[in-house]
Scaffold this active site. Structure first.
Site, PDB file in Angstrom:
ATOM      1  N   GLU A   1       9.432   1.337  10.744  1.00 56.93           N
ATOM      2  CA  GLU A   1      10.557   2.048  10.572  1.00 56.93           C
ATOM      3  C   GLU A   1       9.741   3.580  10.602  1.00 56.93           C
ATOM      4  O   GLU A   1       9.005   3.814   9.810  1.00 56.93           O
ATOM      5  CB  GLU A   1      10.904   2.178   9.123  1.00 56.93           C
ATOM      6  CG  GLU A   1      11.720   0.719   8.724  1.00 56.93           C
ATOM      7  CD  GLU A   1      12.951   0.782   9.551  1.00 56.93           C
ATOM      8  OE1 GLU A   1      13.590   1.516   9.924  1.00 56.93           O
ATOM      9  OE2 GLU A   1      13.626  -0.298   9.690  1.00 56.93           O
TER      10      GLU A   1
ATOM     11  N   LYS B   1       0.927  -0.998  -0.032  1.00 54.13           N
ATOM     12  CA  LYS B   1      -0.075   0.002   0.085  1.00 54.13           C
ATOM     13  C   LYS B   1       1.083   1.206   0.066  1.00 54.13           C
ATOM     14  O   LYS B   1       1.501   1.540   1.028  1.00 54.13           O
ATOM     15  CB  LYS B   1      -1.004  -0.006   1.242  1.00 54.13           C
ATOM     16  CG  LYS B   1      -2.099   1.107   1.172  1.00 54.13           C
ATOM     17  CD  LYS B   1      -2.643   1.462   2.417  1.00 54.13           C
ATOM     18  CE  LYS B   1      -2.084   2.767   2.872  1.00 54.13           C
ATOM     19  NZ  LYS B   1      -1.915   4.034   1.970  1.00 54.13           N
TER      20      LYS B   1
ATOM     21  N   CYS C   1      13.280  10.551   6.305  1.00 54.24           N
ATOM     22  CA  CYS C   1      13.160  10.475   7.761  1.00 54.24           C
ATOM     23  C   CYS C   1      14.547  10.562   8.635  1.00 54.24           C
ATOM     24  O   CYS C   1      14.597  11.009   9.596  1.00 54.24           O
ATOM     25  CB  CYS C   1      12.758   8.851   7.511  1.00 54.24           C
ATOM     26  SG  CYS C   1      13.969   7.803   6.937  1.00 54.24           S
TER      27      CYS C   1
ATOM     28  N   GLU D   1       9.743  16.230  15.299  1.00 53.57           N
ATOM     29  CA  GLU D   1       9.898  15.939  13.860  1.00 53.57           C
ATOM     30  C   GLU D   1       9.438  17.206  13.082  1.00 53.57           C
ATOM     31  O   GLU D   1       8.210  17.459  13.057  1.00 53.57           O
ATOM     32  CB  GLU D   1       9.605  14.859  13.233  1.00 53.57           C
ATOM     33  CG  GLU D   1      10.055  14.236  11.891  1.00 53.57           C
ATOM     34  CD  GLU D   1       9.770  12.979  11.474  1.00 53.57           C
ATOM     35  OE1 GLU D   1       8.473  12.714  11.412  1.00 53.57           O
ATOM     36  OE2 GLU D   1      10.564  12.202  10.917  1.00 53.57           O
TER      37      GLU D   1
HETATM   38  P1  NAD Z   1       1.932   8.464   7.869  1.00 50.25           P
HETATM   39  O1  NAD Z   1       2.202   7.828   9.094  1.00 50.25           O
HETATM   40  O2  NAD Z   1       1.005   9.379   7.941  1.00 50.25           O
HETATM   41  O3  NAD Z   1       1.641   7.327   6.801  1.00 50.25           O
HETATM   42  C1  NAD Z   1       2.522   6.527   6.337  1.00 50.25           C
HETATM   43  C2  NAD Z   1       1.522   5.099   5.742  1.00 50.25           C
HETATM   44  O4  NAD Z   1       0.552   4.814   6.504  1.00 50.25           O
HETATM   45  C3  NAD Z   1       0.713   5.905   4.405  1.00 50.25           C
HETATM   46  O5  NAD Z   1       0.556   4.703   3.477  1.00 50.25           O
HETATM   47  C4  NAD Z   1      -0.777   5.907   5.103  1.00 50.25           C
HETATM   48  O6  NAD Z   1      -1.670   5.911   4.191  1.00 50.25           O
HETATM   49  C5  NAD Z   1      -0.674   4.843   6.064  1.00 50.25           C
HETATM   50  N1  NAD Z   1      -1.684   4.823   7.246  1.00 50.25           N
HETATM   51  C6  NAD Z   1      -2.101   5.880   7.848  1.00 50.25           C
HETATM   52  N2  NAD Z   1      -2.800   5.698   9.103  1.00 50.25           N
HETATM   53  C7  NAD Z   1      -2.686   4.262   9.102  1.00 50.25           C
HETATM   54  C8  NAD Z   1      -3.221   3.318   9.912  1.00 50.25           C
HETATM   55  N3  NAD Z   1      -3.990   3.775  11.206  1.00 50.25           N
HETATM   56  N4  NAD Z   1      -2.944   2.186   9.773  1.00 50.25           N
HETATM   57  C9  NAD Z   1      -2.218   1.560   8.785  1.00 50.25           C
HETATM   58  N5  NAD Z   1      -1.462   2.396   8.065  1.00 50.25           N
HETATM   59  C10 NAD Z   1      -1.887   3.811   8.050  1.00 50.25           C
HETATM   60  O7  NAD Z   1       3.424   9.110   7.301  1.00 50.25           O
HETATM   61  P2  NAD Z   1       3.738   9.898   5.951  1.00 50.25           P
HETATM   62  O8  NAD Z   1       3.511  11.396   6.196  1.00 50.25           O
HETATM   63  O9  NAD Z   1       3.327   9.248   4.891  1.00 50.25           O
HETATM   64  O10 NAD Z   1       5.339   9.855   5.965  1.00 50.25           O
HETATM   65  C11 NAD Z   1       6.147  10.807   6.804  1.00 50.25           C
HETATM   66  C12 NAD Z   1       6.538   9.961   8.057  1.00 50.25           C
HETATM   67  O11 NAD Z   1       7.463   8.624   7.801  1.00 50.25           O
HETATM   68  C13 NAD Z   1       7.434  10.887   8.870  1.00 50.25           C
HETATM   69  O12 NAD Z   1       7.595  10.803  10.139  1.00 50.25           O
HETATM   70  C14 NAD Z   1       9.142  10.080   8.399  1.00 50.25           C
HETATM   71  O13 NAD Z   1       9.999  10.519   9.333  1.00 50.25           O
HETATM   72  C15 NAD Z   1       8.592   8.842   8.385  1.00 50.25           C
HETATM   73  N6  NAD Z   1       9.510   7.832   7.402  1.00 50.25           N
HETATM   74  C16 NAD Z   1      10.358   6.979   8.327  1.00 50.25           C
HETATM   75  C17 NAD Z   1      11.231   6.346   7.580  1.00 50.25           C
HETATM   76  C18 NAD Z   1      12.223   5.212   8.035  1.00 50.25           C
HETATM   77  O14 NAD Z   1      12.758   4.479   7.513  1.00 50.25           O
HETATM   78  N7  NAD Z   1      12.069   5.339   9.491  1.00 50.25           N
HETATM   79  C19 NAD Z   1      11.514   6.574   6.221  1.00 50.25           C
HETATM   80  C20 NAD Z   1      10.580   7.628   5.601  1.00 50.25           C
HETATM   81  C21 NAD Z   1       9.842   7.976   6.433  1.00 50.25           C
END
Ligand code: NAD
Length: 479
Positions: A230, A158, A264, A361
């Site tokens: 992650e 997804k 991230c 963040e």
């Molecule tokens: P997000 O948590 O809003 O969404 C991430 C994914 O989760 C999306 O596909 C979203 O649709 C899905 N999602 C949302 N609610 C959900 C739920 N309740 N259950 C299951 N899936 C759900 O994050 P974002 O805004 O898309 O990305 C930015 C964040 O990701 C930042 O905090 C960044 O630091 C983090 N990030 C971490 C890494 C890493 O490797 N540690 C890498 C890239 C980004």
């Protein structure tokens, strides 16, 4: 837009690119059913055959690098140059896992009796849901999908609702996989949540924010399924006084502003030895002001837009609060252009640990600088937030390198080479930045179950069975 579709917006212009269907509950059920069928077939592939399929995927990605990079640029706003690199890294990840997965499928522990054979067999987990964010749509998918497939699992992927288009195209390019082994599922958080809760899903590999990660972890705990997380970061960057400050400033600005600060492992807090702090701030200001902000499709653009309005507003809140509490604006601090979600690279001094910009963040192109009197002070402050994804250091002093390596609480410590990844080394967070690791051998293990098989070729009564009582007149057991 209807309830069954979602709009994909170009963040550089705010314009609609495409409206795509959201996966319905029935479609998710059907996809999981197909994934079960695909898993039965795929887990029976020999290692070399799986490797060949993964190499074919990698070759297809490289052939379509321009096309994929353009789609990622349109939907995510990251500069084309960075997206083109991302496709190459994605392909490399498939090659890497194709090879290491066939290297070994277990090991032989020493048996407890000389005639016995003990085996540890590595098996796929089953159907894996991979849920990823928008900032590196293909790469972060590959870090999960490649090892999951290499281990013999089937995958439901997804992408983020912000960036589904490049992922959809990547899945089309992976047609050499058996039916049902890799499928896309499209939608926002509710669709992700439905996947995590689905009884047909055996494991979740998630990348995203800390808050969403906690929700995913709760559901996975209730279901007692395996989960890899992650999550976000608040990476520190330490600059010692023994380095070329112009180079350190350029490395620092790049580490803070790459993908408009939406990585991230973006560096979000800068601890600079007081002897060189003024020079560092001045070198950073002059470098930031030389950068090209603009159309991410343009090959000379350094900094593209942020992903969306809420993302930019969060940066504005963090910078605004810091300025209200006494921080000083050295550069940026405002929007750029008439349309899209651009924000100028921003440098702040006079920040304090209690400011949000130093605790939460920010996920934007901001360089908050703190002067420190010693390396101990820098490390103490670096370790003071509830994250531990990455940490950067600039120094030429080997003793300082070792001290930072040992004392910084982070999943990755980069010394004099910020933010580089290596497929062959684990990536992930300590503290609140995640649970588990991607990449490297750890990244493959995450998608494998261990089965201990204990074989005794002799069928004989064992001395430790019943009866426990003495069975001769001396009171001794005879076996
Ligand atoms: P997000 O948590 O809003 O969404 C991430 C994914 O989760 C999306 O596909 C979203 O649709 C899905 N999602 C949302 N609610 C959900 C739920 N309740 N259950 C299951 N899936 C759900 O994050 P974002 O805004 O898309 O990305 C930015 C964040 O990701 C930042 O905090 C960044 O630091 C983090 N990030 C971490 C890494 C890493 O490797 N540690 C890498 C890239 C980004």
């Amino acid at each position: 837009m209807t309830e069954s579709t979602m709009r994909v917006i170009n963040p550089a212009t705010g314009e609609n690119i495409e409206e795509i269907p959201i996966s319905s509950r029935e479609e998710v059920d059907a996809a999981i059913e197909r994934a079960r069928g695909g898993f039965r077939e795929w887990q029976g592939f020999a290692g070399l055959d799986r490797a060949e399929v993964l190499h074919e995927i990698s070759a297809r990605m490289r052939e379509h690098a321009d096309e994929l990079a353009k789609v990622m640029t349109l939907e995510g706003g990251k500069p084309y140059i960075e997206n083109h690199d991302e496709v190459g890294w994605t392909a490399a990840c498939f090659d890497y896992y194709g090879e290491i997965a066939r290297d070994s499928v277990g090991y032989l522990p020493a048996p407890i009796e000389p005639q016995q054979l003990a085996l540890v067999v590595k098996e796929p987990v089953g159907v894996v849901a991979c849920i990823v964010p928008w900032n590196f749509p293909l790469l972060l998918a590959a870090w999960k999908v490649a090892p999951a497939l290499a281990a013999g699992n089937s995958v439901l992927l997804k992408p983020s609702e912000e960036t589904p288009l490049a992922t959809r195209r990547m899945i089309e390019l992976m047609g050499s996989l058996p039916d049902g082994v890799l499928q896309g599922v499209y939608g926002a958080g509710n669709v992700g949540d439905a996947l995590v809760r689905h009884p047909g899903v055996d494991m979740v590999a998630f990348t995203g924010s800390q808050t969403t990660g906690q929700k995913v972890a709760h559901v996975a705990a209730d279901r007692l399924i395996r989960v890899n997380l992650e999550l976000g970061g608040k990476d520190p960057f330490i600059i010692c006084d023994d380095v070329d400050i112009d180079i350190a400033a350029q490395g620092a600005v790049w580490a803070a502003c790459l993908n408009a600060g939406q990585v991230c492992t973006s560096s979000e807090r800068f601890y600079v030895m007081s002897e060189v702090a003024d020079d560092f701030v001045e070198a950073s200001r002059s470098f930031v002001e030389s950068l090209n902000i603009g159309d991410p499709m343009d090959r000379s653009t350094d900094i593209g837009p942020m992903i969306n309005g809420p993302g930019r507003e969060k940066v504005e809140r963090h910078v605004g609060e810091a300025l209200e509490k006494g921080a000083k604006l050295v550069a940026g601090g405002e929007r750029y252009g008439e349309r899209g979600f651009f924000y100028k690279p921003t440098i702040l001094t006079g920040v304090t640990p209690s400011m949000t910009v130093m605790r939460d963040e920010t996920f934007g192109p901001v360089v908050p600088v703190v002067e420190v009197g010693s390396l101990d002070e820098a490390i103490e402050q670096a370790n003071s937030v509830p994250y531990g994804l990455g940490a950067n250091v600039y120094t030429q002093d080997f003793e300082k390198m070792l001290k930072c390596m040992r004392e910084l609480k982070a999943g990755t410590v980069w010394i004099n080479d910020p933010l580089t990844d290596n497929d062959a080394a684990p990536f992930g967070g300590q503290n609140g930045s995640g649970i588990g690791r991607e990449l490297g051998r750890e990244g493959l293990e995450a998608f494998r179950e261990s089965k201990h098989v204990h074989i005794d070729p002799k069928v004989e009564k064992k001395e430790w069975w019943y009866p426990y009582g003495p069975d001769d007149e001396s009171g001794q057991r005879t076996m």
